[in-house]
Design an enzyme around this catalytic site. Structure first.
Site, PDB file in Angstrom:
ATOM      1  N   ASN A 193       0.811  -1.231   0.000  1.00 22.87           N
ATOM      2  CA  ASN A 193       0.000   0.000   0.000  1.00 22.87           C
ATOM      3  C   ASN A 193       0.842   1.278   0.000  1.00 22.87           C
ATOM      4  O   ASN A 193       0.494   2.247  -0.684  1.00 22.87           O
ATOM      5  CB  ASN A 193      -1.013  -0.012   1.148  1.00 22.87           C
ATOM      6  CG  ASN A 193      -0.379  -0.091   2.510  1.00 22.87           C
ATOM      7  OD1 ASN A 193       0.682  -0.690   2.678  1.00 22.87           O
ATOM      8  ND2 ASN A 193      -0.993   0.522   3.478  1.00 22.87           N
ATOM      9  N   GLU A 238       3.593  -4.753  12.375  1.00 24.39           N
ATOM     10  CA  GLU A 238       2.663  -3.642  12.135  1.00 24.39           C
ATOM     11  C   GLU A 238       1.560  -4.214  11.255  1.00 24.39           C
ATOM     12  O   GLU A 238       1.775  -4.472  10.064  1.00 24.39           O
ATOM     13  CB  GLU A 238       3.402  -2.478  11.485  1.00 24.39           C
ATOM     14  CG  GLU A 238       4.482  -1.937  12.433  1.00 24.39           C
ATOM     15  CD  GLU A 238       5.340  -0.811  11.863  1.00 24.39           C
ATOM     16  OE1 GLU A 238       5.370  -0.637  10.639  1.00 24.39           O
ATOM     17  OE2 GLU A 238       5.979  -0.116  12.668  1.00 24.39           O
ATOM     18  N   CYS A 248      -3.120   1.516   6.445  1.00 28.36           N
ATOM     19  CA  CYS A 248      -3.507   0.788   7.654  1.00 28.36           C
ATOM     20  C   CYS A 248      -4.199   1.697   8.661  1.00 28.36           C
ATOM     21  O   CYS A 248      -4.996   1.247   9.462  1.00 28.36           O
ATOM     22  CB  CYS A 248      -2.266   0.178   8.291  1.00 28.36           C
ATOM     23  SG  CYS A 248      -0.985   1.408   8.596  1.00 28.36           S
ATOM     24  N   GLU A 279       7.751   0.682  16.530  1.00 32.10           N
ATOM     25  CA  GLU A 279       8.926   1.220  15.835  1.00 32.10           C
ATOM     26  C   GLU A 279       8.799   2.736  15.822  1.00 32.10           C
ATOM     27  O   GLU A 279       7.773   3.294  16.164  1.00 32.10           O
ATOM     28  CB  GLU A 279       9.047   0.618  14.428  1.00 32.10           C
ATOM     29  CG  GLU A 279       9.287  -0.897  14.480  1.00 32.10           C
ATOM     30  CD  GLU A 279       9.821  -1.497  13.194  1.00 32.10           C
ATOM     31  OE1 GLU A 279      10.602  -0.827  12.492  1.00 32.10           O
ATOM     32  OE2 GLU A 279       9.456  -2.649  12.887  1.00 32.10           O
TER      33      GLU A 279
HETATM   34  P1  NAD Z   1      -0.187  -9.418   3.337  1.00 37.37           P
HETATM   35  O1  NAD Z   1      -0.141  -9.854   4.761  1.00 37.37           O
HETATM   36  O2  NAD Z   1      -0.974 -10.216   2.379  1.00 37.37           O
HETATM   37  O3  NAD Z   1       1.292  -9.348   2.719  1.00 37.37           O
HETATM   38  C1  NAD Z   1       2.322  -8.582   3.317  1.00 37.37           C
HETATM   39  C2  NAD Z   1       3.668  -9.160   2.896  1.00 37.37           C
HETATM   40  O4  NAD Z   1       3.819 -10.461   3.455  1.00 37.37           O
HETATM   41  C3  NAD Z   1       3.816  -9.334   1.380  1.00 37.37           C
HETATM   42  O5  NAD Z   1       5.139  -9.033   1.020  1.00 37.37           O
HETATM   43  C4  NAD Z   1       3.524 -10.806   1.193  1.00 37.37           C
HETATM   44  O6  NAD Z   1       4.084 -11.377   0.031  1.00 37.37           O
HETATM   45  C5  NAD Z   1       4.158 -11.391   2.440  1.00 37.37           C
HETATM   46  N1  NAD Z   1       3.649 -12.703   2.829  1.00 37.37           N
HETATM   47  C6  NAD Z   1       2.469 -13.281   2.531  1.00 37.37           C
HETATM   48  N2  NAD Z   1       2.369 -14.488   3.115  1.00 37.37           N
HETATM   49  C7  NAD Z   1       3.515 -14.683   3.805  1.00 37.37           C
HETATM   50  C8  NAD Z   1       4.008 -15.724   4.648  1.00 37.37           C
HETATM   51  N3  NAD Z   1       3.299 -16.827   4.893  1.00 37.37           N
HETATM   52  N4  NAD Z   1       5.227 -15.584   5.204  1.00 37.37           N
HETATM   53  C9  NAD Z   1       5.958 -14.447   5.004  1.00 37.37           C
HETATM   54  N5  NAD Z   1       5.547 -13.442   4.228  1.00 37.37           N
HETATM   55  C10 NAD Z   1       4.332 -13.540   3.634  1.00 37.37           C
HETATM   56  O7  NAD Z   1      -0.665  -7.904   3.375  1.00 37.37           O
HETATM   57  P2  NAD Z   1      -0.968  -6.961   2.125  1.00 37.37           P
HETATM   58  O8  NAD Z   1      -2.274  -7.366   1.527  1.00 37.37           O
HETATM   59  O9  NAD Z   1       0.229  -6.867   1.281  1.00 37.37           O
HETATM   60  O10 NAD Z   1      -1.138  -5.524   2.856  1.00 37.37           O
HETATM   61  C11 NAD Z   1      -2.319  -5.065   3.416  1.00 37.37           C
HETATM   62  C12 NAD Z   1      -2.352  -5.296   4.908  1.00 37.37           C
HETATM   63  O11 NAD Z   1      -1.228  -4.660   5.518  1.00 37.37           O
HETATM   64  C13 NAD Z   1      -3.562  -4.694   5.573  1.00 37.37           C
HETATM   65  O12 NAD Z   1      -4.062  -5.590   6.539  1.00 37.37           O
HETATM   66  C14 NAD Z   1      -3.021  -3.440   6.244  1.00 37.37           C
HETATM   67  O13 NAD Z   1      -3.753  -2.978   7.353  1.00 37.37           O
HETATM   68  C15 NAD Z   1      -1.665  -3.897   6.650  1.00 37.37           C
HETATM   69  N6  NAD Z   1      -0.765  -2.752   6.886  1.00 37.37           N
HETATM   70  C16 NAD Z   1      -0.409  -2.436   8.172  1.00 37.37           C
HETATM   71  C17 NAD Z   1       0.406  -1.328   8.416  1.00 37.37           C
HETATM   72  C18 NAD Z   1       0.804  -0.931   9.819  1.00 37.37           C
HETATM   73  O14 NAD Z   1       1.726  -0.119   9.946  1.00 37.37           O
HETATM   74  N7  NAD Z   1       0.174  -1.443  10.855  1.00 37.37           N
HETATM   75  C19 NAD Z   1       0.852  -0.546   7.345  1.00 37.37           C
HETATM   76  C20 NAD Z   1       0.467  -0.899   6.055  1.00 37.37           C
HETATM   77  C21 NAD Z   1      -0.340  -2.010   5.840  1.00 37.37           C
END
Ligand code: NAD
Length: 488
Positions: free
Chosen positions: A159, A256, A290, A469
């Site tokens: 995102n 996060e 997020c 962080e």
């Molecule tokens: P996601 O969890 O699908 O993927 C995040 C990352 O993890 C990607 O690089 C993905 O390839 C990797 N990944 C997927 N499965 C994995 C596994 N089993 N082991 C290790 N890595 C793996 O999330 P997304 O759809 O890319 O992003 C959206 C989500 O991120 C939303 O829930 C959003 O709220 C959250 N987010 C949180 C913050 C925060 O600071 N709290 C900031 C931005 C986004």
């Protein structure tokens, strides 16, 4: 892969881009049009092993490099990103479909700020020390020595790709760690470009590595015995899987994760300022931050004013070509994500939502209709029991729910499994502080949203994360304190 003749997005291991084979990739898709941007070289397990080995080899020398040299290099990286600013903007816009105006004013702007801020934090950091006096008259000096965590896996979402990546890479490198980065499969470009920049400013080979691919590549990394810690931003469900993967080797994690953030609007709030802030908090980055608000609790006395004003602002958003300066709102990241958001639109209807605006897919003409566009959407008529009010949707959508008094507002806002962020809108100074502090979240804003000081702690409670962080909190995660006791 049909596009072998095209430019490949490559992995970066041990200071060099890797050579893809014909079968080792997937296509990067432009979410604004659905067109193919080009092939990405997905890593396999052996490439992940090579990346971790190269980081381990580079670690000792980098960890022993004086802090002044490490932080000077970070500052050169910040300068170089600014020199190549428009290249980063173009890469981010192509991968995400976000508006060029936002990429310039938020995403890419924050990357050099992250490098400089963590260079400052690490350069100024002191160590704890205590003089110990025992009953039998002995005295000792205890002092902490902070050592780098080691090889850190950095896994980030799509995102805010560069912003979130540099938010973790900058403190990790400043503290003397080596990193293996896995950007989201949806957004490989700016991480790849950052490798080039870090090489240009003199980062030694192996200190920064990039491996591309989907969740399986992330898992090769998190299960790898050569990883000393994982910093992860993404969904709560994936966070839970990462935690299981590192559990057998008991490695530290910083998470996060997702959110279902509330805004609480009191009857004395400044109407225009609040509406502008709320509109930003619901619709920024097409709701894919997020921190975005998906629950808006409004005092009954001004419920209609807020509902009407927010509807007006949603209707005034400009969906269009991301590279047009006038565009405010891009598409969702992918067709798969749009399908998910549309399923919530249908569910909301079954749960009794009344639609104020949106609720479907816009018609933007032949050039853009292949993209994953969605209408900014607002609902009333839902309660806290609705799944659409409990689960993270991650789109340009919010439910407006009335309340009668402060206690009810706090109870409703805190009635969630998440705990990332909240915003409170009021002109009553004491109430602003009181309610902001009563929110069970990592970050509360009063009369603003997403105003960040990079020295302050950032993170979430409950399903929204683990650890913090930012500023000294990053220093704590990316280093291990060890205590030395010297009898005097
Ligand atoms: P996601 O969890 O699908 O993927 C995040 C990352 O993890 C990607 O690089 C993905 O390839 C990797 N990944 C997927 N499965 C994995 C596994 N089993 N082991 C290790 N890595 C793996 O999330 P997304 O759809 O890319 O992003 C959206 C989500 O991120 C939303 O829930 C959003 O709220 C959250 N987010 C949180 C913050 C925060 O600071 N709290 C900031 C931005 C986004």
């Amino acid at each position: 892969m049909a596009e072998t003749a095209q430019y490949w997005m490559r992995n970066f291991v041990d200071g060099a881009y890797t050579e893809p084979e014909e079968t080792s990739g997937y296509n990067n898709i432009d979410p604004a049009t659905g067109a193919t941007l080009g092939p990405v070289h997905a890593a396999d397990e052996s490439l992940v092993n090579r990346a971790v080995s190269s980081a381990r080899r580079a670690l000792t020398a980098w960890a022993q490099t004086p802090v002044a040299e490490r932080t000077a290099l970070l500052r050169r990286a910040a300068d170089r990103i600014e020199e190549r600013f428009e290249e980063f903007v173009a890469a981010e816009v192509a991968d995400t479909g976000k508006s060029i105006t936002q990429a310039r004013s938020l995403d890419v702007l924050r990357a050099p700020q992250n490098f400089r801020s963590f260079a400052d934090t690490v350069a100024a950091a002191g160590q704890e020390s205590f003089i110990t006096e025992t009953k039998d008259g002995r005295r000792a000096l205890n002092y902490a020595v902070r050592k780098p965590l080691g090889v850190v896996a950095v896994i980030v979402p799509w995102n805010l790709p560069l912003l979130l990546l540099t938010w973790k890479v900058a403190p990790a490198l400043a503290c003397g760690n080596a990193v293996v980065v896995k950007p989201s499969e949806e957004t490989p470009s700016t991480a790849t470009l950052l490798a080039e920049v870090l090489t240009e400013v003199g980062l030694p080979a192996g200190v920064f590595n990039v491996v591309h691919g989907r969740g399986d590549v992330g898992e090769f990394l998190t299960r790898h015995p050569g990883i000393d810690g994982v910093t992860f931003t993404g969904s709560s469900a994936t966070g839970s899987r990462v935690m299981s993967a590192v559990a057998p080797r008991v490695r530290p994690v910083s998470f996060e994760l997702g959110g279902k953030n509330a805004a609480v609007v009191f009857e004395d709030a400044d109407l225009d300022e609040t509406l502008d802030g709320l509109a930003r908090s619901v619709f920024a980055n097409t709701g894919q931050v997020c921190l975005c608000t998906e629950r808006v609790y409004v005092h009954r006395d001004i419920f209609d004013d807020i509902a009407n004003g927010l509807t007006e602002r949603a209707s005034a958003l400009t969906l269009g070509r991301p590279t047009d300066a006038a565009t405010t709102t891009g598409p969702l990241i992918s067709q798969a994500h749009r399908d998910k958001v549309l399923r919530y639109f249908e569910l909301a209807e079954r749960e009794g939502a009344e639609l104020l605006v949106g609720g479907g897919v816009p018609d933007l003409g032949a050039e853009l209709n292949g993209g994953s566009w969605i209408e900014p959407t607002l609902w009333t008529g839902l309660t806290n029991e609705a799944a659409t009010v409990r689960e993270e949707i991650f789109g340009p959508v919010a439910a407006l729910i009335p309340f009668s008094d402060e206690n009810e507002a706090i109870t409703l806002a805190n009635d969630t499994d998440y705990g990332l962020a909240a915003s409170v809108w009021t002109n009553d100074l004491r109430r602003g502080h009181r309610v902001a502090q009563a929110m069970n979240v990592g970050m509360s804003w009063v009369n603003t949203w997403f105003l960040r000081d990079l020295r302050s702690p950032f993170g979430g409670m409950g399903l929204s994360g683990l650890g913090r962080e930012g500023g000294a909190s990053s220093l704590h995660f990316y280093t291990d304190p060890t205590n030395v006791c010297v009898q005097l």
